[in-house]
Design a protein around this motif. Structure first.
Motif, short mmCIF file in Angstrom:
data_model
loop_
_atom_site.label_atom_id
_atom_site.label_comp_id
_atom_site.label_asym_id
_atom_site.label_seq_id
_atom_site.Cartn_x
_atom_site.Cartn_y
_atom_site.Cartn_z
N LEU A 299 0.81 -1.36 -0.06
CA LEU A 299 -0.18 0.17 0.01
C LEU A 299 0.92 1.24 -0.11
CD1 LEU A 299 -3.15 0.99 0.20
CD2 LEU A 299 -2.66 1.13 2.78
N LEU A 300 2.04 1.21 0.94
CA LEU A 300 3.02 2.57 0.87
C LEU A 300 3.67 2.56 -0.68
CD1 LEU A 300 4.32 4.63 2.62
CD2 LEU A 300 6.03 2.75 3.06
N LEU A 301 3.93 1.57 -1.21
CA LEU A 301 4.65 1.65 -2.41
C LEU A 301 3.59 2.38 -3.46
CD1 LEU A 301 7.01 0.60 -4.30
CD2 LEU A 301 5.88 -1.63 -4.62
N ILE A 302 2.39 1.72 -3.46
CA ILE A 302 1.48 2.33 -4.38
C ILE A 302 1.22 3.77 -4.04
CG2 ILE A 302 -0.92 1.98 -5.22
CD1 ILE A 302 -0.58 -1.11 -5.20
N ARG A 303 1.04 4.19 -3.04
CA ARG A 303 0.32 5.52 -2.82
C ARG A 303 1.36 6.59 -2.42
NH1 ARG A 303 -5.16 5.53 -0.98
NH2 ARG A 303 -4.78 7.41 0.39
N GLN A 304 2.56 6.10 -2.56
CA GLN A 304 3.78 7.18 -2.29
C GLN A 304 3.83 8.08 -3.38
OE1 GLN A 304 7.35 5.04 -1.49
NE2 GLN A 304 7.63 4.10 -3.45
N GLY A 305 3.54 7.61 -4.69
CA GLY A 305 3.49 8.48 -5.77
C GLY A 305 5.02 8.19 -6.68
N GLY A 306 5.66 7.24 -6.16
CA GLY A 306 6.82 6.94 -6.92
C GLY A 306 6.30 6.28 -8.35
N GLN A 307 7.43 6.13 -8.96
CA GLN A 307 7.24 5.54 -10.34
C GLN A 307 7.79 4.02 -10.20
OE1 GLN A 307 5.75 6.25 -13.17
NE2 GLN A 307 4.37 7.57 -11.73
N SER A 308 8.77 3.71 -9.23
CA SER A 308 9.34 2.45 -9.27
C SER A 308 9.73 2.07 -7.88
CB SER A 308 10.73 2.51 -9.78
OG SER A 308 11.65 3.26 -9.50
N GLY A 309 9.97 0.74 -7.44
CA GLY A 309 9.91 0.10 -6.20
C GLY A 309 9.64 -1.27 -6.14
N THR A 310 10.30 -1.90 -5.29
CA THR A 310 10.15 -3.43 -5.30
C THR A 310 9.85 -3.71 -3.52
OG1 THR A 310 11.63 -3.98 -7.06
CG2 THR A 310 11.19 -5.71 -5.45
N VAL A 311 8.68 -4.73 -3.39
CA VAL A 311 8.38 -5.40 -2.09
C VAL A 311 8.73 -6.80 -2.25
CG1 VAL A 311 6.53 -5.73 -0.48
CG2 VAL A 311 7.05 -3.47 -1.30
N SER A 312 9.46 -7.28 -1.25
CA SER A 312 9.70 -8.81 -1.39
C SER A 312 8.50 -9.50 -0.56
CB SER A 312 10.99 -9.28 -0.68
OG SER A 312 12.18 -8.63 -1.24
N LEU A 313 7.90 -10.59 -0.81
CA LEU A 313 6.66 -11.17 -0.30
C LEU A 313 6.81 -12.71 -0.14
CD1 LEU A 313 4.23 -9.86 -2.68
CD2 LEU A 313 4.43 -8.74 -0.55
N PRO A 314 6.32 -13.33 0.79
CA PRO A 314 6.28 -14.62 1.21
C PRO A 314 6.42 -15.78 -0.09
CG PRO A 314 4.89 -13.79 2.58
CD PRO A 314 5.08 -12.72 1.57
N GLN A 315 6.86 -16.74 0.04
CA GLN A 315 6.73 -17.55 -1.17
C GLN A 315 7.58 -17.32 -2.25
OE1 GLN A 315 5.35 -20.66 -0.17
NE2 GLN A 315 5.03 -19.68 1.58
N GLY A 316 8.81 -16.48 -2.06
CA GLY A 316 9.42 -16.39 -3.03
C GLY A 316 9.20 -15.08 -3.95
N ALA A 317 7.83 -14.75 -3.78
CA ALA A 317 7.08 -13.71 -4.85
C ALA A 317 7.73 -12.28 -4.37
CB ALA A 317 5.65 -13.59 -4.64
N LYS A 318 7.47 -11.28 -5.46
CA LYS A 318 7.96 -9.89 -5.48
C LYS A 318 6.83 -8.96 -6.09
CE LYS A 318 13.14 -10.14 -5.49
NZ LYS A 318 14.29 -9.83 -6.28
N ALA A 319 6.72 -8.07 -5.64
CA ALA A 319 5.74 -6.99 -6.19
C ALA A 319 6.71 -5.70 -6.86
CB ALA A 319 4.69 -6.20 -5.32
#
Length: 335
Positions: A299-319
């Motif tokens: 949610l922070l990644l999406i609402r911060q207004g930036g154009q890029s970023g990565t969030v590591s998630l469980p099960q080896g997934a990334k957003a």
């Protein structure tokens, strides 16, 4: 089954009315009752036998020995003997829940639940008709579940507790109190086994049952189990509405599988964004749930207004957010 005492009849009628309100036509299903041998599940077995007299449907019994108690063999015998009175088939199986818990690094309660549901699924695959798995969870179980979810920091979905019909899991006793089930067992002289682990305060659920709920009810001078169940029922309606809105928004922002346009999400309320992100992750991982901490990072990644970023998630997934597009990807292990 003989004519029921009036008090038992009222309980069974109430359970049938509430349980059948949102349940498919039972005559088109094979009902598989999970029966441990405890009071609740033995009353459930009795209720289903009575219900079959009103509307015939296929019924059989499933009993799983968790491999945790020496007296569990007696429980299996008790269930088998009682089911035989009504000419019902009983499916018995034994599991090593302690080993399962150690292997999966989870508690005994969670491992036992996993083992039971795996057993039910295995049995269900063998029947010609679709299967409804009848479970004996009652009103006090529901209240305890809501409290457990609160202690875990749950969001709205956790506060709705257990659903009366969840996939093929059917809970006809969710509106019935433990006291009513005890009365039924006494009036009909239903045999049952006492699981000593239910008396131990080693488990958080038992501490909530034996200590918190009675104290809370005493202090509030009202039945707090009833109040918690009422809350869960009302919130389920709101949760369903939010889920429908989230599904519609997810379809709107979807570009292709695993890719979503962020701009439309940014304009939505935070509660709706969270639910969409949970749906996206569940779709990407085959149904796994996203923890609240990870949802907040997304949610922070999406609402911060930036154009890029990565969030590591469980099960080896990334957003991965790039150029206004959110992508869910999974790291593949190196060959």
């Amino acid at each position: 089954m003989r004519t029921l005492p009036s008090a038992v009849y009222r309980v069974f009628q109430s359970a049938a009315r509430d349980a059948l309100a949102g349940t498919p036509d039972l005559t088109r299903y094979h009902v598989l009752a999970g029966v441990s041998g405890g009071l609740d599940s033995m009353v459930l077995l009795t209720f289903l036998v009575w219900l079959r007299q009103q509307r015939p449907f296929p019924l059989s019994i499933a009993h799983l020995d968790h491999g945790l108690r020496p007296e569990a063999a007696h429980d299996a015998d008790l269930v088998s003997a009682y089911a035989a009175r009504f000419g019902l088939d009983v499916h018995l199986q034994k599991d090593n829940v302690a080993a399962r818990a150690a292997a999966e690094k989870e508690g005994l309660e969670a491992a036992g639940r996993t083992a039971r549901y795996a057993f039910f699924a295995e049995l269900a695959a063998a029947f010609d008709l679709p299967v409804l798995v009848a479970l004996a969870h009652h009103r006090h179980d529901q209240a305890e579940t809501v409290l457990l979810n609160i202690t875990r920091g749950s969001g709205l979905s956790g506060l709705t507790g257990m659903a009366p019909l969840d996939g093929n899991r059917w809970r006809p006793f969710l509106s019935i109190s433990r006291n009513d089930l005890e009365m039924v067992a006494d009036q009909l002289q239903i045999p049952f086994a006492e699981d000593k682990t239910n008396l131990s305060d080693a488990f958080l659920r038992n501490r909530l049952r034996h200590r918190l709920l009675p104290l809370w009810s005493e202090l509030a001078e009202r039945d707090m189990a009833d109040k918690l169940c009422g809350l869960a029922k009302r919130l389920r309606d709101e949760d369903d509405a939010l889920g429908q809105l989230a599904a519609e928004l997810k379809n709107k922002v979807s570009i292709r599988p695993g890719e979503y346009a962020v701009m439309a999400l940014q304009e939505s309320p935070k509660a709706l964004i969270r639910r969409v992100l949970e749906l996206c992750y569940r779709e990407h991982t085959g149904g796994r749930m996203l923890q609240a901490a990870h949802t907040d990072l997304l949610l922070l990644l999406i609402r911060q207004g930036g154009q890029s970023g990565t969030v590591s998630l469980p099960q080896g997934a990334k957003a991965v957010l790039s150029h206004g597009i959110l992508r869910f990807v999974t790291d593949r292990p190196h060959e």
